[in-house]
Write a protein that holds these residues in place. Structure first.
Motif, short mmCIF file in Angstrom:
data_model
loop_
_atom_site.label_atom_id
_atom_site.label_comp_id
_atom_site.label_asym_id
_atom_site.label_seq_id
_atom_site.Cartn_x
_atom_site.Cartn_y
_atom_site.Cartn_z
N ILE A 103 -49.69 25.99 -4.19
CA ILE A 103 -50.19 24.63 -3.85
C ILE A 103 -51.30 24.88 -2.64
O ILE A 103 -50.97 25.26 -1.54
N ASN A 104 -52.43 24.52 -3.04
CA ASN A 104 -53.44 24.49 -1.58
C ASN A 104 -54.78 23.62 -2.23
O ASN A 104 -55.18 23.94 -3.19
N ALA A 105 -55.07 22.67 -1.44
CA ALA A 105 -55.96 21.82 -1.74
C ALA A 105 -57.31 22.51 -1.80
O ALA A 105 -58.10 22.13 -2.93
N TYR A 106 -57.64 23.43 -1.05
CA TYR A 106 -58.95 24.04 -1.27
C TYR A 106 -59.08 25.13 -2.19
O TYR A 106 -60.21 25.64 -2.53
N GLY A 107 -58.02 25.95 -2.09
CA GLY A 107 -57.81 27.03 -3.29
C GLY A 107 -58.76 28.34 -2.86
O GLY A 107 -59.05 28.84 -3.91
N ILE A 108 -58.84 28.77 -1.80
CA ILE A 108 -59.67 30.00 -1.28
C ILE A 108 -58.96 30.63 -0.26
O ILE A 108 -59.48 32.01 -0.31
N ASN A 109 -58.13 30.40 0.71
CA ASN A 109 -57.72 31.30 1.73
C ASN A 109 -57.07 32.47 1.07
O ASN A 109 -56.48 32.55 0.10
N ALA A 110 -57.28 33.37 2.43
CA ALA A 110 -56.78 34.80 2.00
C ALA A 110 -55.34 35.02 1.63
O ALA A 110 -54.96 35.64 0.61
N ALA A 111 -54.40 34.32 2.35
CA ALA A 111 -53.05 34.31 1.91
C ALA A 111 -52.81 33.84 0.55
O ALA A 111 -51.81 34.30 -0.21
N LEU A 112 -53.40 32.69 0.30
CA LEU A 112 -53.05 31.94 -1.13
C LEU A 112 -53.60 33.19 -2.17
O LEU A 112 -52.86 33.16 -3.10
N ILE A 113 -54.76 33.52 -2.13
CA ILE A 113 -55.35 34.44 -3.16
C ILE A 113 -54.44 35.98 -3.24
O ILE A 113 -54.13 36.10 -4.44
N ASP A 114 -54.01 36.18 -2.20
CA ASP A 114 -53.13 37.34 -2.23
C ASP A 114 -51.94 37.19 -2.68
O ASP A 114 -51.27 38.00 -3.69
N ALA A 115 -51.21 36.02 -2.61
CA ALA A 115 -50.19 35.50 -3.49
C ALA A 115 -50.27 35.43 -5.01
O ALA A 115 -49.45 35.86 -5.48
N ALA A 116 -51.54 34.86 -5.29
CA ALA A 116 -51.83 34.80 -6.72
C ALA A 116 -52.10 35.85 -7.23
O ALA A 116 -51.57 36.33 -8.49
N LEU A 117 -52.70 36.95 -6.95
CA LEU A 117 -52.98 38.13 -7.29
C LEU A 117 -51.66 38.77 -7.34
O LEU A 117 -51.65 39.89 -8.41
N GLU A 118 -50.99 38.70 -6.23
CA GLU A 118 -49.58 39.68 -6.55
C GLU A 118 -48.69 39.21 -7.64
O GLU A 118 -47.95 39.83 -8.14
N ALA A 119 -48.79 37.86 -7.64
CA ALA A 119 -47.80 37.22 -8.53
C ALA A 119 -48.33 37.76 -10.12
O ALA A 119 -47.71 38.08 -10.83
N ARG A 120 -49.48 37.83 -10.25
CA ARG A 120 -50.10 38.08 -11.57
C ARG A 120 -49.73 39.49 -11.98
O ARG A 120 -49.44 39.91 -12.99
N HIS A 121 -49.94 40.41 -10.63
CA HIS A 121 -49.49 41.88 -10.99
C HIS A 121 -48.18 42.15 -11.25
O HIS A 121 -47.85 43.15 -12.09
N ARG A 122 -47.32 41.32 -10.85
CA ARG A 122 -45.84 41.27 -11.18
C ARG A 122 -45.42 40.66 -12.34
O ARG A 122 -44.00 40.52 -12.87
N GLY A 123 -46.31 39.89 -12.96
CA GLY A 123 -45.78 39.35 -14.39
C GLY A 123 -45.31 38.04 -14.27
O GLY A 123 -44.66 37.65 -15.00
N VAL A 124 -45.42 37.40 -13.01
CA VAL A 124 -45.00 35.97 -12.75
C VAL A 124 -46.00 35.05 -13.21
O VAL A 124 -47.13 34.83 -13.19
N LYS A 125 -45.35 33.95 -13.98
CA LYS A 125 -46.13 32.96 -14.52
C LYS A 125 -46.48 31.99 -13.36
O LYS A 125 -45.83 31.78 -12.35
N THR A 126 -47.85 31.12 -13.49
CA THR A 126 -48.20 30.53 -12.27
C THR A 126 -48.87 29.19 -12.70
O THR A 126 -49.38 29.06 -13.79
N ILE A 127 -48.63 28.31 -11.63
CA ILE A 127 -49.15 27.18 -11.93
C ILE A 127 -49.82 26.75 -10.68
O ILE A 127 -49.36 27.04 -9.47
N GLY A 128 -51.30 26.20 -10.52
CA GLY A 128 -52.05 26.14 -9.38
C GLY A 128 -51.98 24.67 -9.24
O GLY A 128 -52.62 24.02 -10.16
N VAL A 129 -51.77 24.04 -8.10
CA VAL A 129 -52.13 22.82 -7.87
C VAL A 129 -53.49 22.81 -6.65
O VAL A 129 -53.28 23.17 -5.51
N THR A 130 -54.68 22.44 -7.09
CA THR A 130 -56.11 22.75 -6.20
C THR A 130 -56.97 21.81 -6.69
O THR A 130 -56.83 21.22 -7.59
#
Length: 252
Positions: A116-143
Motif C-alpha cells: 500500500i502506497n499512494a505514490y508507488g515509487i519509494n525505494a523501501a516499497l519497490i525493494d519490498a515488491a522486488l523481494e516478494a516477487r523473488h520469493r514467489g509471494v503473490k502481490t496486490i498493490g494499492v497505489t
C-alpha cells in the motif's frame, strides 16, 4: 458567496470514490479471490504500507472492527511517523530497507502480500515488491498509477531501478490520486490543502474485504472477523479466535 471549502472537499471525495467504484470492480474481484483463497487455506494475508501515511493503509486492515482476522500488518517502526516524520521519509527512501522487512516477516512462496502506497515509487516499497516477487509471494498493490507515471525518474524518493509499484504486482487497485494528493485550492493560498489518498485507500481496502467475505459466504465459509471490543460481547467473540492467531501474527 463562494462555496465553503468543506463542501467542495465533500463533493470531490464523493466523486472520487464513485470513480474508484466504477474503475476498480474487476481488479477488486480478482484481488478478493486471492484473499479468499488464503483465508480458506487458513493462511495469513500480509499488509505493508512503507511510507509515513501509507502505514495507515496496513493499519486500516489490521485488528479492525469488521476486518478479517487473517490480516497481519507489517508495522515496521522504520517508516512509522511515531519515530519521527523526517526519519520516516529518509528510511522510505533507503534502498535495501524493504528487503529487510520482507525477510524479517519470513514471507515465502504461497504467501500473499498487499503493498500500500499512494505514490508507488519509494525505494523501501519497490525493494519490498522486488523481494516478494523473488520469493514467489503473490502481490496486490494499492497505489495511484497516474501519480507514479507523473513522477520524474530522477526524483530522490525513487528506487535505483526507477520501477513503479503498479509494474511489479499481480493485481493493481488504482487509487487514482493526482500529483500532490491535496485537492482543494483556496484563493490567495499558494498550496492546495485536504488530501484524498486516505479516503481512496480506505475505500479500496475495505471494498476488498467486503468482496472477499461475500465470496467466502457464497462458498459456505464463515471467516473469523474482528468485532469491536467496545461493542456488546466484543471481547467474548474475539476471544474465540485470538489463541489461533497469537504467535502467528507478529503484531497481535
Amino acid at each position: 458567496m463562494s462555496t465553503p471549502a468543506m463542501t467542495r472537499y465533500l463533493q470531490l471525495i464523493v466523486e472520487h470514490l464513485q470513480l474508484l467504484h466504477e474503475s476498480n470492480r474487476a481488479s477488486i474481484q480478482q484481488a478478493a479471490r486471492m484473499v479468499a483463497d488464503q483465508v480458506k487455506a487458513d493462511k495469513l494475508v500480509y499488509a505493508y504500507g512503507p511510507g509515513g501515511h501509507s502505514n495507515l493503509g496496513s493499519q486500516e486492515l489490521f485488528f479492525r472492527a469488521g476486518g478479517l482476522m487473517h490480516v497481519s500488518a507489517m508495522l515496521d517502526e522504520g517508516t512509522l511517523l511515531s519515530g519521527g516524520a523526517l526519519r520516516s521519509m529518509a528510511i522510505e527512501r533507503t534502498p535495501g530497507y524493504g528487503k529487510i522487512v520482507i525477510d524479517d516477516y519470513g514471507l515465502g512462496e504461497g504467501d500473499l502480500l498487499i503493498l500500500i502506497n499512494a505514490y508507488g515509487i519509494n525505494a523501501a516499497l519497490i525493494d519490498a515488491a522486488l523481494e516478494a516477487r523473488h520469493r514467489g509471494v503473490k502481490t496486490i498493490g494499492v497505489t495511484s498509477v497516474r501519480h507514479a507515471q507523473a513522477t520524474p525518474e530522477g526524483h530522490p524518493a525513487r528506487h535505483p531501478s526507477k520501477k513503479n509499484l503498479y509494474e511489479l504486482v499481480d493485481v493493481v487497485l488504482d487509487s487514482k490520486i493526482e500529483v500532490g494528493d491535496a485537492v482543494i485550492k483556496i484563493e490567495g493560498i499558494s498550496q492546495p490543502v485536504a488530501p484524498m489518498s486516505t479516503f481512496a485507500t480506505a475505500y479500496l481496502l475495505n471494498s476488498l474485504v467486503a468482496e472477499t467475505v461475500q465470496l467466502l459466504a457464497q462458498e459456505g465459509v464463515d471467516p473469523p472477523i474482528w468485532r469491536s471490543g467496545n461493542a456488546p460481547d466484543g471481547d467474548e467473540i474475539n476471544a474465540r479466535f485470538i489463541e489461533h492467531f497469537k504467535g502467528r501474527i507478529k503484531k497481535l
